[in-house]
Every structure is written in C-alpha cells, then in structure tokens.
Design an enzyme around this catalytic site. Structure first.
Site, PDB file in Angstrom:
ATOM      1  N   CYS A   1       0.809  -1.213   0.000  1.00 51.01           N
ATOM      2  CA  CYS A   1       0.000   0.000   0.000  1.00 51.01           C
ATOM      3  C   CYS A   1       0.849   1.273   0.000  1.00 51.01           C
ATOM      4  O   CYS A   1       2.028   1.242   0.311  1.00 51.01           O
ATOM      5  CB  CYS A   1      -0.875   0.060   1.242  1.00 51.01           C
ATOM      6  SG  CYS A   1      -1.979  -1.344   1.392  1.00 51.01           S
TER       7      CYS A   1
ATOM      8  N   TYR B   1      12.883  -2.294  -6.131  1.00 49.35           N
ATOM      9  CA  TYR B   1      11.690  -2.418  -6.954  1.00 49.35           C
ATOM     10  C   TYR B   1      10.521  -1.538  -6.528  1.00 49.35           C
ATOM     11  O   TYR B   1       9.919  -0.867  -7.347  1.00 49.35           O
ATOM     12  CB  TYR B   1      11.275  -3.896  -6.941  1.00 49.35           C
ATOM     13  CG  TYR B   1       9.949  -4.207  -7.569  1.00 49.35           C
ATOM     14  CD1 TYR B   1       9.821  -4.287  -8.956  1.00 49.35           C
ATOM     15  CD2 TYR B   1       8.822  -4.432  -6.792  1.00 49.35           C
ATOM     16  CE1 TYR B   1       8.601  -4.579  -9.542  1.00 49.35           C
ATOM     17  CE2 TYR B   1       7.598  -4.721  -7.375  1.00 49.35           C
ATOM     18  CZ  TYR B   1       7.494  -4.793  -8.747  1.00 49.35           C
ATOM     19  OH  TYR B   1       6.296  -5.072  -9.315  1.00 49.35           O
TER      20      TYR B   1
ATOM     21  N   GLY C   1      -0.054   0.383  -5.080  1.00 49.91           N
ATOM     22  CA  GLY C   1      -1.291  -0.382  -4.958  1.00 49.91           C
ATOM     23  C   GLY C   1      -2.346   0.152  -5.897  1.00 49.91           C
ATOM     24  O   GLY C   1      -2.533   1.372  -5.983  1.00 49.91           O
TER      25      GLY C   1
ATOM     26  N   ASN D   1       0.227   0.662   5.687  1.00 47.53           N
ATOM     27  CA  ASN D   1       1.103  -0.004   4.725  1.00 47.53           C
ATOM     28  C   ASN D   1       1.934  -1.011   5.498  1.00 47.53           C
ATOM     29  O   ASN D   1       2.700  -0.633   6.376  1.00 47.53           O
ATOM     30  CB  ASN D   1       2.005   1.043   4.052  1.00 47.53           C
ATOM     31  CG  ASN D   1       3.069   0.419   3.159  1.00 47.53           C
ATOM     32  OD1 ASN D   1       4.095   1.027   2.925  1.00 47.53           O
ATOM     33  ND2 ASN D   1       2.846  -0.772   2.658  1.00 47.53           N
ATOM     34  N   GLY D   2       1.791  -2.293   5.174  1.00 48.17           N
ATOM     35  CA  GLY D   2       2.577  -3.316   5.860  1.00 48.17           C
ATOM     36  C   GLY D   2       1.779  -4.574   6.077  1.00 48.17           C
ATOM     37  O   GLY D   2       0.764  -4.802   5.418  1.00 48.17           O
TER      38      GLY D   2
END
Ligand code: SF4
Length: 471
Positions: free
Chosen positions: A5, A245, A32, A106-107
């Site tokens: 996210c 990435y 995302g 996020n995670g």
C-alpha cells in the site's frame, strides 16, 4: 511481486486537503491499484470516501467536494492480507465510546490472527478481513486515557510491519513500526504538514521534504504544531526491496535517491557477471536505471528493447483467465528492429516464481534476439515475505526449488547472474544491519521464525513436500 500500500496524510488549514491527498495518492499509485480512499476531518467530524480501482477512477468532483476539513489521510491498496473487496478499502473508520479514528496502513501484521481472536472475545466486531482493522481496533480498545498511550499500547502488541497515518477529528498522526520495515516521511506545505510513504509524493503536491519518520516514532500534528514520541527500536529492518523495486526511482529513502542506487546495481552486476554482447536493456520500468548502469560500466550500448504499456494495470489483467494468460504480451511489446540478430543483456529487478521471466525471454527470442543473458538486481529469493509483500509461498519460489543453472534452463536464458548480497548492499551504500534481507537469507527480524516456517509449510499443497526434501 506486489507491495501492499501507499499512505498519505496532510494537516493544512486553509488548503484543499482532499484534493492535495488525491494528487498525493496519484503519486503513490505504483504501491497499490486495487482500491483508493480519502478521509478528512474538520475538527468536529470525520468524512470518508473509498472506492475500488485506481485513484483516478475513485473520485469525481462531487465526491471530493464532500470531503470537508483541514486534515486528510489517504490510501492506495494492494491486498496482501484480506481479499480484494470494497469492505477492505482504506482508510477504515472505527468507533468506540467517544473515540472515532480513521486509519490507513502499509505493511503486514504477523500476529494478526491472534489479535483478531482476542479482540473478538472482547466484543469488537470486524467489517473487513484486512489486518489494518485489527490495528485500529487495538488502538481504540486500549484503556489508556490519551491517544499517544493508546497507540503505544497497540505498538507493544503488534508484531510486523506498519507505517500508518491516523486521523482523529482534530489531529493527524503518523506511526512507523519499531523495525521501520516500510518507509514514511514528513514534509511541509503552505504552513501545514504532510506525511507520505515516499518522498516522490511530496514533490508532486508542492511540499518540501523535511525528514523521514524514524522507526518506532509517533508524530502528532495538531494546531499546537508537530510533536514526536519515540518507542524503543531494538532492531531496524528496512525492506531492501524498496530500493530494488517498490519505491519510485525519484524517491529518497534513508538519504539515498533511488535512481543512482539502481544504476549502481547494474554497475555491480556488470562487474560480477560480465559477458560479450551487443546491447544492454532493462526490463521497464523498475530495471531501466540498472540497465543503464550496466551499459555505462560495461561500455556496451543501451537500448529500449521492450516498450511497456503503462496503462494496463493488474486490475484489468487478472480477473479474466484468458487475459491472464496473455499477461506479458499485454504489458510489453518488443522492438524487433532493434533487437533482431543481437546478443542481449537483459537486466531485471527480481525472479520470484519464475513464471513471467520465461515469457519475457521467449518474447525477445521470437522478436529475433540471438542470445539473451539475464542479470538480476536481487539475490535469489528463497524465503517468503511475511511483512506485506505478496511474493509467494516457499514452494512457489523458483530459487527455493532449483539451483541457479536449473533456473537458467527453466527460463530459457543463455546465461543468468544474480547480484551478490554484498554487491546489493554496496550499491545501496548503507550499513547491512539496517535492512531486512529475510527473503534472501531466511533471517527474519522478529522472533517468530518457527511460526512462519510452519505457516509456509502449511501452504504447500499435498504431494509437493518431496520437492522440499520431505521436511
Ligand atoms: S522479506 Fe524481503 S520483501 Fe519482505 S520485508 Fe524483508 S526484504 Fe522486504
């Protein structure tokens, strides 16, 4: 490979915070594409709008106009925990007694199942299946009196990766887990403040980068300014894949601009795996900088051998099996005139399952490439990720099942070279100790390795245990 996210937050009286958040999310779309959402607050009330799909699809003028106030948080989601459904779109709103918060995450929480069961026993109900709702309920379930202590309570209970933006009626709060697995940074805008997963989002909305939010730090922004509280950080574990990435090449993480870091990966690959060839190319977009780095260091000309269709997101590819089979063809088109008869060095960011790479190699050969030499910017991925990266289970990881020569044969390349772990660390230029390298080494940064291995083994379909040596 997908990350989970992107999060964004802003506290700026007198500014159209919903619109700024919309553009902040636009800049974080690469993190995302399944759903997007914005929550705002005006000191009295919280307003929320979420939608499936891309940020551009999720909001029209009327919907943005309904998001009142001077504080906002936003979220772009890729699901790792919890399915791709509207109920899992974030920010999520939770309420208990007099406390209402909106939260975006996020995670990935490793002990989510245990915490969810515990909260259910206490009478908390769940509208969604994502672990983000567990975090929010954990915060409001705390008997501590003030918000900071409630968040500290949740941080003591949570195991895993979480960069959070939390909205109350009158505050914006940023939280980064004590290991700092996912990035989070702080900036200023028009006398206000911005929090974002990546610094690239600050530039796009006209904000100035101030600093990263530190592992274990809670930043509270209100009419009283910015206050910072810090929890102990026993071990740092920034995900190294942010550099390879996930993050955009124009983002800065730990003081390092990613574009030159990726160029250095290509340079080091050219030293570790030199080969005679006519052209070097990077698989767009994530390996473009590394491809250029390889070309400059080797003296072999760089070319664009594959053109990427940037407007085909995974949302549009995956729901249909026939389109899923087309996969790589929908995404890339080879430039036959450039590559026909040429010996190519192809630089890519990673090989996970090994299902996409053979299609890329076959596509280049069909377009006329004489030789295809693959160079990979990450070491072999032999262990699954438990911190929010939708990678694969151990049995699906090609490097957990095959030797490097076997992988070379399976993907149909003329040669294959993975960057060494030391080479990767050298290209980032930061101490090895601050990173999570678990998908290469199996050394997970939190003490739940046995539990994780058990989970990974449970995910192996019957009949394939022998592929893992019968363990
Ligand atoms: S296991 Fe790999 S992908 Fe997951 S957080 Fe660690 S370095 Fe990143």
């Amino acid at each position: 490979m997908h990350e989970s996210c992107g999060v964004f937050g802003i506290y700026a009286p007198g500014v159209d915070v919903a619109r700024i958040t919309f553009f902040g999310l636009y800049a974080l779309q690469h993190r995302g594409q399944e759903s997007a959402g914005i929550a705002t607050a005006d000191g009295r009330k919280i307003y929320l709008h979420t939608s499936m799909g891309l940020v551009s699809q999720g909001f029209n003028e009327d919907e943005l106009a309904q998001l009142h106030g001077h504080i906002a948080i936003g979220h772009t989601r890729y699901s790792t925990t919890g399915s791709s459904r509207a109920c899992n779109a974030q920010p999520i709103l939770v309420q208990a007694d007099s406390t209402t918060i909106a939260l975006a995450h996020n995670g990935n929480i490793v002990n989510a199942k245990f915490l969810r069961e515990e909260l259910c026993q206490q009478g908390y109900s769940f509208a969604a299946t994502s672990d983000s709702e567990i975090i929010a309920n954990l915060v409001i379930s705390s008997t501590e009196r003030n918000k900071i202590d409630k968040i500290r309570y949740a941080m003591r209970r949570l195991q895993g990766a979480y960069s959070l933006v939390i909205l109350t009626k009158d505050k914006l709060i940023g939280v980064r887990d004590p290991m700092g697995v996912r990035p989070l940074c702080l900036g200023t805008i028009d006398g206000g403040w911005v929090i974002a997963s990546e610094s690239c989002a600050l530039g796009h909305v006209g904000a100035q980068f101030i600093r990263e939010i530190e592992p274990g730090e809670i930043v509270v922004i209100s009419k009283n300014g910015v206050k910072s509280f810090t929890e102990e950080s026993p071990r740092k574990a920034l995900c190294i894949f942010e550099y390879i990435y996930f993050a955009r090449p124009d983002s800065v993480i730990q003081g390092k601009l990613l574009y030159p870091v990726r160029q250095a990966m290509g340079r080091i690959l050219s030293q570790e795996y030199p080969v005679d060839a006519d052209l070097v190319m990077g698989v767009p977009d994530s390996a473009t900088a590394a491809g250029i780095g390889y070309a400059v260091a080797s003296g072999i000309p760089y070319c664009e051998g594959l053109i990427k269709n940037r407007y085909v997101g995974r949302t549009f590819i995956e729901p249909d099996q026939r389109l899923r089979d087309l996969g790589v063809k929908l995404k890339f088109n080879p430039l036959a005139e450039t590559i026909t008869g040429k010996r190519l060095i192809v630089v890519d960011d990673s090989i996970v399952r090994g299902t996409t790479t053979p299609k890329v190699v076959a596509m280049l050969r069909k377009a006329g490439a004489k030789e295809v030499h693959l160079r990979i910017c990450s070491p072999p991925i032999r262990h699954p990720c438990f911190f929010g990266v939708d990678m694969a289970t151990r049995w699906e990881l090609i490097a957990a099942q095959k030797t490097i020569p076997e992988i070379k044969d399976a993907i149909g390349a003329d040669s294959l070279g993975y960057i060494s772990l030391d080479g990767l660390i050298e290209s980032v230029g930061l101490p090895k100790e601050i990173f999570c390298l678990a998908c290469f080494t199996g050394d997970y940064p939190i003490p739940v390795q046995l539990e994780m291995d058990k989970l990974a083994l449970e995910a192996i379909p019957s009949g394939s245990l022998s592929e893992l040596g019968g363990s």
